[in-house]
Design a protein around this motif. Structure first.
Motif, short mmCIF file in Angstrom:
data_model
loop_
_atom_site.label_atom_id
_atom_site.label_comp_id
_atom_site.label_asym_id
_atom_site.label_seq_id
_atom_site.Cartn_x
_atom_site.Cartn_y
_atom_site.Cartn_z
N THR A 79 0.84 -1.50 0.20
CA THR A 79 0.53 0.12 0.35
C THR A 79 0.89 1.38 -0.06
N ALA A 80 1.72 1.56 0.84
CA ALA A 80 3.31 2.55 0.80
C ALA A 80 3.54 2.60 -0.83
N HIS A 81 4.18 1.22 -0.99
CA HIS A 81 4.99 1.95 -1.98
C HIS A 81 3.54 2.23 -3.27
N ARG A 82 2.36 1.95 -3.29
CA ARG A 82 0.98 2.52 -4.47
C ARG A 82 0.91 4.04 -3.94
N LEU A 83 0.61 4.03 -2.83
CA LEU A 83 0.29 5.54 -2.16
C LEU A 83 1.89 6.20 -3.09
N LEU A 84 3.24 5.97 -2.32
CA LEU A 84 4.57 6.22 -3.38
C LEU A 84 3.81 6.73 -5.13
N GLY A 85 3.53 5.78 -5.82
CA GLY A 85 2.99 5.86 -6.57
C GLY A 85 2.07 6.75 -6.94
N TYR A 86 0.69 7.37 -6.94
CA TYR A 86 -0.26 8.19 -6.71
C TYR A 86 0.32 9.23 -7.01
N ARG A 87 1.14 9.27 -5.51
CA ARG A 87 1.82 10.99 -5.35
C ARG A 87 2.77 11.33 -6.68
N ASP A 88 3.13 10.58 -7.04
CA ASP A 88 3.94 10.14 -8.30
C ASP A 88 3.47 11.42 -9.76
N ALA A 89 2.43 10.60 -9.35
CA ALA A 89 2.23 10.79 -10.93
C ALA A 89 1.07 12.30 -10.47
N LEU A 90 0.33 12.07 -9.24
CA LEU A 90 -0.80 14.02 -9.20
C LEU A 90 0.76 15.06 -8.93
#
Length: 341
Positions: A196-207
């Motif tokens: 989940t932490a890795h997916r949250l990082l990907g979410y932040r990267d895209a935004l």
């Protein structure tokens, strides 16, 4: 009521064939030190008495059975249900069986399940670890091949079969921003799992790529289950500036989010799920998802187990631990292609 007939024992076979228990054991275990005449006589007694060897007891004696232990969150989760099915099918092809234990996302329960399976002398273990201290695994390293799935532990030296959580989430959220979305919720922020932490990082990267700093209310921490996702999405939809899109970090959260959108009559809100779930293709619009490929992960993990066991069986050096990233893709079905209302 008629009483069930007693299951014949090794002693019964020995008595029937007129040989010792040790001789029957040698025949059952296909040892060479038995004459053909005695072997034929014992085999005839086994057939006549319908004796079934106790494979579990034999595995205890020999130090290894034909069973792979699988410990993961819960088979109520669609991802793990399909992964488990793939492990079982591949294991059966290899002449092995599978036993399952769930962690319930609890580190202590995980440890208990692993220790229980080690006591039952499984030959190898496939583990989806919960965040926590995994030093307890060290005492099994020399005797029990362990392959991690979906996520890695904090200590090295173990195979891991997973997907690129950060990269795939970045791709999914990019898919939304390319359609004009900027207020994007991240639902299913389960702090128990590094994935989940890795997916949250990907979410932040895209935004960040479109100069958006997400409001903390868009990604509240929680357990990541269906009921909680329903509550989170319902609350966000009621905000003065609700999200125009939702990214669900796991299939359970996706099901809760879908329910909330349909109850609110807001199927105009775009949505992408990390992982597929039952009925996703039957909804209107159908749910766009990251195909997490649990089948591919399960097969690859079982192949690694078989490779480790084969090396040990033939006295070869044990297989070096590998990180296997399974190729996946974004499956566009409609919900992730909606533009902001």
């Amino acid at each position: 009521m008629a009483r069930m007939a007693r299951r014949p024992t090794l002693h019964d076979v020995a008595s029937h064939a007129g040989v010792s228990i040790k001789t029957v054991s040698r025949v059952v275990n296909h040892e060479a030190s038995v004459s053909e005449e005695v072997r034929t006589r014992v085999a005839a007694s086994i057939a006549e008495l319908h004796y079934v060897p106790n494979s579990f007891a034999r595995s205890l004696k020999s130090g290894g059975g034909d069973t792979i232990g699988v410990v993961m969150d819960s088979i109520a989760d669609p991802f793990f249900a399909e992964l488990m099915s793939a492990v079982e099918a591949r294991a059966l092809d290899a002449g092995m069986t599978v036993i399952f234990g769930s962690t319930g996302s609890d580190p202590e329960r995980e440890r208990q399940q692993v220790e229980r399976m080690a006591m039952q002398r499984v030959r190898a273990l496939i583990l989806a670890p919960v965040t926590g201290d995994h030093s307890y695994l060290e005492r099994f390293r020399a005797t029990l091949p362990i392959v991690m799935v979906d996520r890695q532990v904090e200590i090295g030296g173990y195979d891991i079969v997973a997907v690129d959580d950060r990269g795939l989430t970045r791709q999914a959220v990019d898919h939304l921003t390319e359609r004009g979305h900027r207020r994007i919720a991240f639902v299913g922020n389960d702090v128990h799992f590094p994935t989940t932490a890795h997916r949250l990082l990907g979410y932040r990267d895209a935004l960040a790529a479109v100069d958006v700093e997400p409001d903390p209310s868009w990604f509240p921490e929680g357990s990541g289950d269906e009921d909680e996702a329903f509550d989170v999405v319902t609350r966000l939809l009621a905000a003065p500036e609700p999200p125009t899109a939702v990214f669900a970090a796991n299939p359970r959260a996706a099901m809760g989010a879908v329910h909330a959108l349909h109850v609110a009559g807001r199927t105009d809100v775009a949505m992408i799920s990390f992982g597929d779930f039952p009925m996703a293709t039957t909804l209107t619009p159908a749910i766009t998802c990251v195909n997490q490929d649990p089948h591919g992960i399960g097969v690859a993990a079982t192949e690694r187990v078989i490779a480790h066991l084969d090396a040990r069986e033939h006295d070869r050096p044990d297989e070096h631990p590998l990180e296997i990233i399974v190729d996946t893709e974004l499956v566009a079905r409609g919900s992730g292609e909606l533009e902001p209302a």
